[in-house]
Design a protein around this motif. Structure first.
Motif, PDB file in Angstrom:
ATOM      1  N   LYS A   1      50.424  30.483  -1.376  1.00  0.00           N
ATOM      2  CA  LYS A   1      50.012  29.826  -0.129  1.00  0.00           C
ATOM      3  C   LYS A   1      50.107  28.312  -0.263  1.00  0.00           C
ATOM      4  O   LYS A   1      50.581  27.633   0.651  1.00  0.00           O
ATOM      5  CB  LYS A   1      48.587  30.231   0.233  1.00  0.00           C
ATOM      6  N   ASP A   2      49.650  27.775  -1.395  1.00  0.00           N
ATOM      7  CA  ASP A   2      49.730  26.324  -1.615  1.00  0.00           C
ATOM      8  C   ASP A   2      51.175  25.843  -1.608  1.00  0.00           C
ATOM      9  O   ASP A   2      51.510  24.831  -0.997  1.00  0.00           O
ATOM     10  CB  ASP A   2      49.057  25.946  -2.934  1.00  0.00           C
ATOM     11  N   ARG A   3      52.035  26.590  -2.288  1.00  0.00           N
ATOM     12  CA  ARG A   3      53.447  26.212  -2.372  1.00  0.00           C
ATOM     13  C   ARG A   3      54.077  26.179  -0.978  1.00  0.00           C
ATOM     14  O   ARG A   3      54.784  25.233  -0.623  1.00  0.00           O
ATOM     15  CB  ARG A   3      54.204  27.202  -3.254  1.00  0.00           C
ATOM     16  N   TYR A   4      53.806  27.197  -0.169  1.00  0.00           N
ATOM     17  CA  TYR A   4      54.402  27.238   1.157  1.00  0.00           C
ATOM     18  C   TYR A   4      53.765  26.230   2.107  1.00  0.00           C
ATOM     19  O   TYR A   4      54.417  25.748   3.030  1.00  0.00           O
ATOM     20  CB  TYR A   4      54.364  28.651   1.736  1.00  0.00           C
ATOM     21  N   THR A   5      52.516  25.878   1.897  1.00  0.00           N
ATOM     22  CA  THR A   5      51.892  24.822   2.700  1.00  0.00           C
ATOM     23  C   THR A   5      52.585  23.498   2.432  1.00  0.00           C
ATOM     24  O   THR A   5      52.936  22.757   3.362  1.00  0.00           O
ATOM     25  CB  THR A   5      50.388  24.719   2.388  1.00  0.00           C
ATOM     26  N   ILE A   6      52.811  23.206   1.159  1.00  0.00           N
ATOM     27  CA  ILE A   6      53.498  21.958   0.790  1.00  0.00           C
ATOM     28  C   ILE A   6      54.929  21.976   1.313  1.00  0.00           C
ATOM     29  O   ILE A   6      55.412  21.008   1.901  1.00  0.00           O
ATOM     30  CB  ILE A   6      53.459  21.744  -0.733  1.00  0.00           C
ATOM     31  N   ARG A   7      55.601  23.092   1.117  1.00  0.00           N
ATOM     32  CA  ARG A   7      56.986  23.217   1.566  1.00  0.00           C
ATOM     33  C   ARG A   7      57.079  23.084   3.093  1.00  0.00           C
ATOM     34  O   ARG A   7      57.996  22.453   3.616  1.00  0.00           O
ATOM     35  CB  ARG A   7      57.545  24.563   1.116  1.00  0.00           C
ATOM     36  N   GLY A   8      56.113  23.652   3.790  1.00  0.00           N
ATOM     37  CA  GLY A   8      56.091  23.565   5.244  1.00  0.00           C
ATOM     38  C   GLY A   8      55.842  22.153   5.754  1.00  0.00           C
ATOM     39  O   GLY A   8      56.168  21.822   6.886  1.00  0.00           O
ATOM     40  N   TYR A   9      55.239  21.316   4.928  1.00  0.00           N
ATOM     41  CA  TYR A   9      55.003  19.917   5.286  1.00  0.00           C
ATOM     42  C   TYR A   9      56.223  19.053   4.939  1.00  0.00           C
ATOM     43  O   TYR A   9      56.649  18.219   5.734  1.00  0.00           O
ATOM     44  CB  TYR A   9      53.765  19.400   4.551  1.00  0.00           C
TER      45      TYR A   9
ATOM     46  N   LEU B   1      63.331  11.675   5.980  1.00  0.00           N
ATOM     47  CA  LEU B   1      62.381  11.008   5.105  1.00  0.00           C
ATOM     48  C   LEU B   1      62.474  11.552   3.685  1.00  0.00           C
ATOM     49  O   LEU B   1      62.845  12.705   3.465  1.00  0.00           O
ATOM     50  CB  LEU B   1      60.959  11.194   5.644  1.00  0.00           C
ATOM     51  N   ASN B   2      62.108  10.731   2.721  1.00  0.00           N
ATOM     52  CA  ASN B   2      62.114  11.130   1.315  1.00  0.00           C
ATOM     53  C   ASN B   2      60.899  12.006   1.028  1.00  0.00           C
ATOM     54  O   ASN B   2      59.769  11.632   1.354  1.00  0.00           O
ATOM     55  CB  ASN B   2      62.104   9.880   0.437  1.00  0.00           C
ATOM     56  N   ALA B   3      61.116  13.150   0.398  1.00  0.00           N
ATOM     57  CA  ALA B   3      60.042  14.118   0.153  1.00  0.00           C
ATOM     58  C   ALA B   3      58.931  13.537  -0.717  1.00  0.00           C
ATOM     59  O   ALA B   3      57.742  13.730  -0.430  1.00  0.00           O
ATOM     60  CB  ALA B   3      60.612  15.379  -0.492  1.00  0.00           C
ATOM     61  N   ILE B   4      59.285  12.825  -1.760  1.00  0.00           N
ATOM     62  CA  ILE B   4      58.273  12.253  -2.663  1.00  0.00           C
ATOM     63  C   ILE B   4      57.442  11.201  -1.933  1.00  0.00           C
ATOM     64  O   ILE B   4      56.218  11.148  -2.075  1.00  0.00           O
ATOM     65  CB  ILE B   4      58.938  11.650  -3.923  1.00  0.00           C
ATOM     66  N   THR B   5      58.091  10.380  -1.130  1.00  0.00           N
ATOM     67  CA  THR B   5      57.374   9.358  -0.365  1.00  0.00           C
ATOM     68  C   THR B   5      56.405  10.002   0.617  1.00  0.00           C
ATOM     69  O   THR B   5      55.257   9.562   0.756  1.00  0.00           O
ATOM     70  CB  THR B   5      58.377   8.456   0.381  1.00  0.00           C
ATOM     71  N   VAL B   6      56.847  11.055   1.284  1.00  0.00           N
ATOM     72  CA  VAL B   6      55.999  11.751   2.255  1.00  0.00           C
ATOM     73  C   VAL B   6      54.783  12.359   1.558  1.00  0.00           C
ATOM     74  O   VAL B   6      53.648  12.256   2.042  1.00  0.00           O
ATOM     75  CB  VAL B   6      56.817  12.830   3.001  1.00  0.00           C
ATOM     76  N   LEU B   7      54.995  12.979   0.398  1.00  0.00           N
ATOM     77  CA  LEU B   7      53.872  13.559  -0.354  1.00  0.00           C
ATOM     78  C   LEU B   7      52.909  12.476  -0.831  1.00  0.00           C
ATOM     79  O   LEU B   7      51.688  12.624  -0.734  1.00  0.00           O
ATOM     80  CB  LEU B   7      54.394  14.362  -1.547  1.00  0.00           C
ATOM     81  N   ARG B   8      53.457  11.385  -1.360  1.00  0.00           N
ATOM     82  CA  ARG B   8      52.600  10.288  -1.828  1.00  0.00           C
ATOM     83  C   ARG B   8      51.770   9.723  -0.688  1.00  0.00           C
ATOM     84  O   ARG B   8      50.557   9.511  -0.822  1.00  0.00           O
ATOM     85  CB  ARG B   8      53.450   9.170  -2.450  1.00  0.00           C
ATOM     86  N   ASP B   9      52.394   9.510   0.450  1.00  0.00           N
ATOM     87  CA  ASP B   9      51.675   8.970   1.597  1.00  0.00           C
ATOM     88  C   ASP B   9      50.578   9.931   2.062  1.00  0.00           C
ATOM     89  O   ASP B   9      49.475   9.503   2.415  1.00  0.00           O
ATOM     90  CB  ASP B   9      52.636   8.680   2.750  1.00  0.00           C
ATOM     91  N   ALA B  10      50.848  11.227   2.039  1.00  0.00           N
ATOM     92  CA  ALA B  10      49.838  12.213   2.436  1.00  0.00           C
ATOM     93  C   ALA B  10      48.655  12.191   1.474  1.00  0.00           C
ATOM     94  O   ALA B  10      47.494  12.260   1.893  1.00  0.00           O
ATOM     95  CB  ALA B  10      50.451  13.612   2.494  1.00  0.00           C
ATOM     96  N   LEU B  11      48.950  12.089   0.191  1.00  0.00           N
ATOM     97  CA  LEU B  11      47.875  12.074  -0.811  1.00  0.00           C
ATOM     98  C   LEU B  11      47.050  10.794  -0.779  1.00  0.00           C
ATOM     99  O   LEU B  11      45.900  10.787  -1.209  1.00  0.00           O
ATOM    100  CB  LEU B  11      48.455  12.294  -2.210  1.00  0.00           C
ATOM    101  N   THR B  12      47.633   9.714  -0.269  1.00  0.00           N
ATOM    102  CA  THR B  12      46.896   8.453  -0.186  1.00  0.00           C
ATOM    103  C   THR B  12      46.256   8.237   1.183  1.00  0.00           C
ATOM    104  O   THR B  12      45.794   7.151   1.503  1.00  0.00           O
ATOM    105  CB  THR B  12      47.806   7.252  -0.524  1.00  0.00           C
TER     106      THR B  12
END
Length: 92
Positions: free
Chosen positions: A52-60, A69-80
């Motif tokens: 579920k966690d993997r697909y939640t991240i993948r779905g985002y 958009l760059n995937a790493i940048t999007v994840l970093r921005d979400a975490l911050t």
């Protein structure tokens, strides 16, 4: 199916003339394929929570990447605390 091919030839073959149109409409399957390959290679299923966690991240990340958009940048921005959201469609 033959009737659709006969009656809607321009629609069926649109991907051959417009490179922005994918040859299939199954983007969701293509998004999940890396996970299915990993499952087949490892020969086991992961826990339900991890899946579920993997697909939640993948779905985002997947829609963000489709918007260029760059995937790493999007994840970093979400975490911050600055999650990306797609723009609302223009009113018609």
């Amino acid at each position: 199916m033959l009737e659709v091919l006969r009656d809607r030839q321009a629609d069926v073959l649109r991907f051959a003339h417009d490179l922005k149109v994918p040859p299939t409409s199954n983007q969701a399957e293509r998004d999940l394929r890396p996970s299915k390959v990993q499952q087949n290679v490892s020969g086991r299923l992961t826990s339900e929570k991890r899946t579920k966690d993997r697909y939640t991240i993948r779905g985002y990340v997947s829609p963000a990447a489709k918007h260029g958009l760059n995937a790493i940048t999007v994840l970093r921005d979400a975490l911050t605390g600055h999650p990306w959201m797609p723009a609302l469609p223009a009113p018609t």
